[in-house]
Design an enzyme around this catalytic site. Structure first.
Site, PDB file in Angstrom:
ATOM      1  N   SER E  15     -12.713 -12.518  49.842  1.00  0.00           N
ATOM      2  CA  SER E  15     -13.464 -13.182  48.778  1.00  0.00           C
ATOM      3  C   SER E  15     -14.947 -12.804  48.771  1.00  0.00           C
ATOM      4  CB  SER E  15     -13.323 -14.705  48.881  1.00  0.00           C
ATOM      5  OG  SER E  15     -13.829 -15.157  50.113  1.00  0.00           O
ATOM      6  N   ASP E 191     -20.382 -23.502  53.038  1.00  0.00           N
ATOM      7  CA  ASP E 191     -19.246 -23.519  53.960  1.00  0.00           C
ATOM      8  C   ASP E 191     -19.417 -22.500  55.082  1.00  0.00           C
ATOM      9  OD1 ASP E 191     -18.865 -21.167  52.604  1.00  0.00           O
ATOM     10  OD2 ASP E 191     -16.995 -21.756  51.637  1.00  0.00           O
ATOM     11  N   HIS E 194     -19.100 -18.314  52.320  1.00  0.00           N
ATOM     12  CA  HIS E 194     -19.331 -17.705  51.004  1.00  0.00           C
ATOM     13  C   HIS E 194     -20.817 -17.716  50.684  1.00  0.00           C
ATOM     14  CE1 HIS E 194     -15.024 -19.004  50.636  1.00  0.00           C
ATOM     15  NE2 HIS E 194     -14.943 -17.780  50.182  1.00  0.00           N
TER      16      HIS E 194
END
Lengths: 218, 218, 218, 218, 218, 218, 218, 218
Positions: E15, E191, E194
């Protein structure tokens, strides 16, 4: 009352029958019968004759002509094994000739209409106990209107076939005729085809009368 | 070509004029003129007479009757100070009498129609150089249809007022009449009111002819 | 008027042709022809020559190059058997060379452009009666602009092929040229490619002129 | 590095500055600075000079001209009390003259542009320590293009005012010029105004250079 | 500058690489490279070295572990034939061991991690000219944190493999370390995985430095 | 069990309390209490002590600091006249100092935190019978983490005030501590603040224990 | 048939009346009367007695108790000047006592129910010619169910008031009773309150009978 | 506590079990276990016994009868190889007989219910260590209600099978019974089937008690 206890009554047709019914089943919880005449017929049957336990199924599909019915006949009618089968088809067969005059592939002319109807009726009568035919209609009081004339011709095919196949006939055009003295078509259907609640109630009343529904039964 | 360089041409009316135009401005980038006859007129003016620098503004609002026009006349017409003002109103004034016959508050009868029109025209003529009146129309070829008869009567008011106020008159009903021999109403408008692209082009051609648009100009 | 009664006129191309047309059919009710020049051409044909019963089909697909046309040629052109076939392709073939210069797989260079065109035209001419070729265009008045130069070269291929295959040629670049003295490109297309209503009307007028459309016909 | 510890740096402008920033605040969590040059400048400041604790605020609003800036100047600039104030305005002032040539109300001509700028700068200089002026730009290499000529004239106003008000000047047009030999405008901005990531990086690099950002600092 | 003219640089990962890139292509118009470090690297390459014509492709997929990379390696890497291949993988391989401790099927332990990496690197080195390995990272300054310890061990595998396969190594953990004295992890990633724009800029700067990007080049 | 029959128990706080509760009421049908610890507490109260008829109200608002509580204290607490008032606030007061370090307006430092708390508690104790204070928490086992240190300091304020105002104290930090030997923070909250179902159950269990909930009662 | 030509019949109530009716008007085009018993009553009136020109208005609002009716009585009833006024209220007055037992503010007990009803009936009888009262109902055959007992008590209030104010009384509970021997409540309403099409038809039939609707009229 | 370290506990059932769980996996991040009793059980297990590392999987599917369970048994149970298997099924098997009485295809009568259960239990017991059976329930206190009588009969099948297959039995009907003296069904479930948070907590408490959960464990 012509229906017997525990019978299945299946309606097939176009958008006037469909009315946003649940797909693919066409029966069950949460207004699965749609919001047109089929749902009204069912609601009167269940509220007045609950002891008859009639099972109503709606297999209308918007935009359908008789050509489309033929394609899904095996799955949507024969496999369902309905005791009663109600058919109303033909509006789109005619309408496309008037709203899309140059796309002739989309037209279903009267010979194909009649022949296809014969073919699917023949196959259906082997599995059903009683047929009900509703004429296609056009909410247009002017009987000289070209599309009304054509729709009446298709309606005449239905009337002829009803006699031939011993089906109960419902003359929907005549049913609408009764309010034309008081109501202009736009008060029933903006496009003269898709009825509002008043229009669907006219269809449902005609159907219920045709099956000898007892309005005074409590 | 009747329009002069740098003039502002404002259209006001109902949903046939509105056609999803940008609100509140009714002009500017990104298809702000909507997708009906106003946009077609503008596109032909800009592509053929760019040197005239005509500024087109669309102030149509869906569902409007002449009663609604009056309420927003000061803001949407007078404050805009248009050189040319094009008015097409009356369809809903008539239609509600036929599709909602029992809600009489929603009807605008012919006396109120004419009187209100006179009132707003009087106020507009002080700020505009040229008025254009389009008759309301009904895409129904049957001249004996009750709603067609009524629409024609409202159209007659427009014709009379056009003469009286020296406005350019566009007979939209006659414009549609020209295709009725070949096309059934459903090929132009499912509800006989809201035209498709063909119908809007009929309106635009009538407007452009009325202002002496030169189709051969490159 | 070059089109004959009952003919089918099919348009194929990229986003300028597509304009949100109905997929996959590209014809039918509810603005199925999209909102670009194809719809304008159709609306003028239907409103002016309804008796000719021309059937217009739109097979434009956004982002297409001639390489994409080839892939869907059998299904979208040959199977349709159009009497008239109008082709406008090449904008993306050129544009990708300028907006994505380093992704060379997305470029269609002029040799491939011409060869693929020849291939699909050869196959099409067997089923159609008349070809119409529209040059690709770039709404950029500066003829020394590098992308304009390239687009003109692709346009020259079209001009050459039109002569060779006896197609009606529409020089869209020249059509836009006529308004450049008055209008800056941004007034027609923010990205100099996707026309607004004025730009699409320029294309439609050029097409209608090329088929000898009679603007004065009522 | 010209910024001092703890200073607030406020950017104001149009859509090129806005880039979907959080409204009304223009700072905070979740990509509140938008996704354009302001965010890139901030990310380089925070990642390279975290010890300076620079607070970046984005007050761009899409579509704004200098006339719009004036209306919100008190709230969006003066009340914010920024140490540094960066202004980039003028693109829409010019663009509307080219994409909406006949809606003259939307045009901000050069006299109004300069006078309004003077007015808001005068008021801002009382609350800020340092002004930064970015010229408006047009991603068009052809210096003879009419809109490019006009944009350059507005840029000249900015250059003159920068000198007069002792502001740091950033010549954005020149910054884009550096890539024009290799990249066609469409590779940076389809509409020659709204930059992609490459274009915003060109703007951010120019800004960072103007404040003596040290690229080699770890 | 280590990249040569016309080379293709492909990024693959999870991601952090994906960042809402266009799927399946991972390149092209309209921010197809996503909004993370890949897009920043590309924007700096295009704006500073447009003459090199570097083609950047993003093949990151959110949630991927090395096990997922292996499944799509043939299609997303080998078929692409990139000159440069940049790999950042391992974050999810570790994270699932900490956020879903009891779903052991979702964990990729260090032996499988190294073995799978070897397998895909072996296959890739046959088609690429240069490999770039980015260590997985954890935006956690406390080197005694259990997940940080584990991530460092996975990072050590990458460092070892970089040496063995002669790849350019980018120690992303070290890159983030440089801002930890000034910024708390929550200012870079809520978090701790990211990154926001600042965090992605830290990654992009590290990448650009590793390929000898010249920040002073105009 | 400390609550008496018919009492109203009102929870106020930030997003940990809010959890998508119904606004503005914070009670009623359809999961109006949200999906966090408030709902769990309520469900255990209603299912175990239905005869007590406890009325639970949730007035949490995401993002709130004690500064925000003060603004809505009159309406959301005093007017509600709760018998029991449970307060958990301070997470955002601290968090903004770490995730938005340069936007100092968004920080609520410890003096303002304590003073504002005193002010609102003083006003609340006049209308409530019993206060419950929950410390703010940070799901971070490392007691040397800077944000954890700061959160502990704010928690100490709560502990001191609980003693001073005779409130029931719930040490939420300690409650989470009990699972840290087995579970990594990411298994309870990805951002170490917003708990998943397991984390909210830890909070609810701590609350229920503090009011002497009898787990063995049937 | 008790209604006279041109009369207005207004229905007011809660969600059973509302059924997604158009707001605020409650009459007009496009299924403005909702999809419940009001729409069925209207459709039977219009299709059977179009010559009576009955105007039906629906002013039901979901969730309403008699307390809510009182607040909007002036606007929604008195200003409307209905000839006939049909009231069905009380379900929510009772239901909240059972589904939200501890939120006593939401309960409307029987004294307030009766007193408020008297108050609004007194005011309404001055403007209407005929009142129709429908008892609130609960689709629960067990007459010993506590909520059924309570609903029956509220129904008794309605019966008493009907006598006192000379209103037509419709005992909806009894109407549902007639199908309970055959149909379980879940076949009419999953929550025993909101009827499906069958349930609404039971209500509509009861209403139509009460006004001496002639089912055999064509 | 009956569960051992590292065991997998799988729940299967209908909408009461499903509660919007993640599909198809039924475990993982982001509330994958849904928001019903399964999630509550899991949250209490993880927060109280994290050292046991229990893996909970939710395979409930809304609307399922035992006939549907059989179809997906191989994939959703056998392939999962759970140590513990919890089954709650039968509500829809009964409910359809009451809410869709005439669609007999949708009914699962008691013989098919028991036989199918035996079949799937036989296959499951080979792969699981412990079975848990929850009776289907009906939140209806009136034990003479016809659907309650039927549901109790299906519950008796479960009780019998639990004994026969040595499964832990949870009598959910009895669990709800305990609150009926204080709470009316509507306070737990509007449709007497789908519990709110209070109702799901009643189920979860019953489950946790059945596995000897220690409520006092810290």
């Amino acid at each position: 009352m012509k229906l017997d206890k525990g019978q299945k009554l299946l309606f097939i047709g176009d958008s006037v029958t469909d009315c946003d019914r649940a797909k693919p089943d066409g029966e069950g919880l949460f207004q699965a019968l749609g919001n047109g005449y089929v749902s009204i017929v069912d609601a009167f049957l269940q509220s007045t004759y609950p002891e008859l336990q009639i099972r109503v199924v709606n297999k209308g599909v918007s935009g359908n002509t008789v050509r489309d019915l033929k394609k899904r006949w095996e799955e949507d009618v024969i496999c369902q094994q309905p005791d009663w089968l109600s058919i109303m088809i033909g509006i789109n067969d005619v309408w496309r000739q008037f709203d899309s005059p140059f796309i002739k592939d989309h037209h279903v002319y009267i010979d194909e209409y009649e022949n296809t109807l014969r073919e699917i009726i023949e196959s259906a009568r082997k599995v059903t106990k009683q047929l009900v035919f509703l004429t296609p209609f056009y909410i247009e009081p002017n009987s000289q209107d070209p599309m009304r004339i054509k729709m009446d011709q298709y309606g005449d095919v239905i009337k002829r076939l009803a006699k031939e196949y011993d089906a109960i006939l419902i003359d929907t055009q005549q049913a609408f005729q009764s309010v034309f003295t008081e109501l202009y078509p736009a008060a029933i259907a903006w496009d003269r085809i898709h009825p509002n609640a008043t229009g669907h109630t006219i269809l449902a009343k005609a159907f219920l009368r045709a099956i000898d529904f007892d309005w005074t039964k409590k």
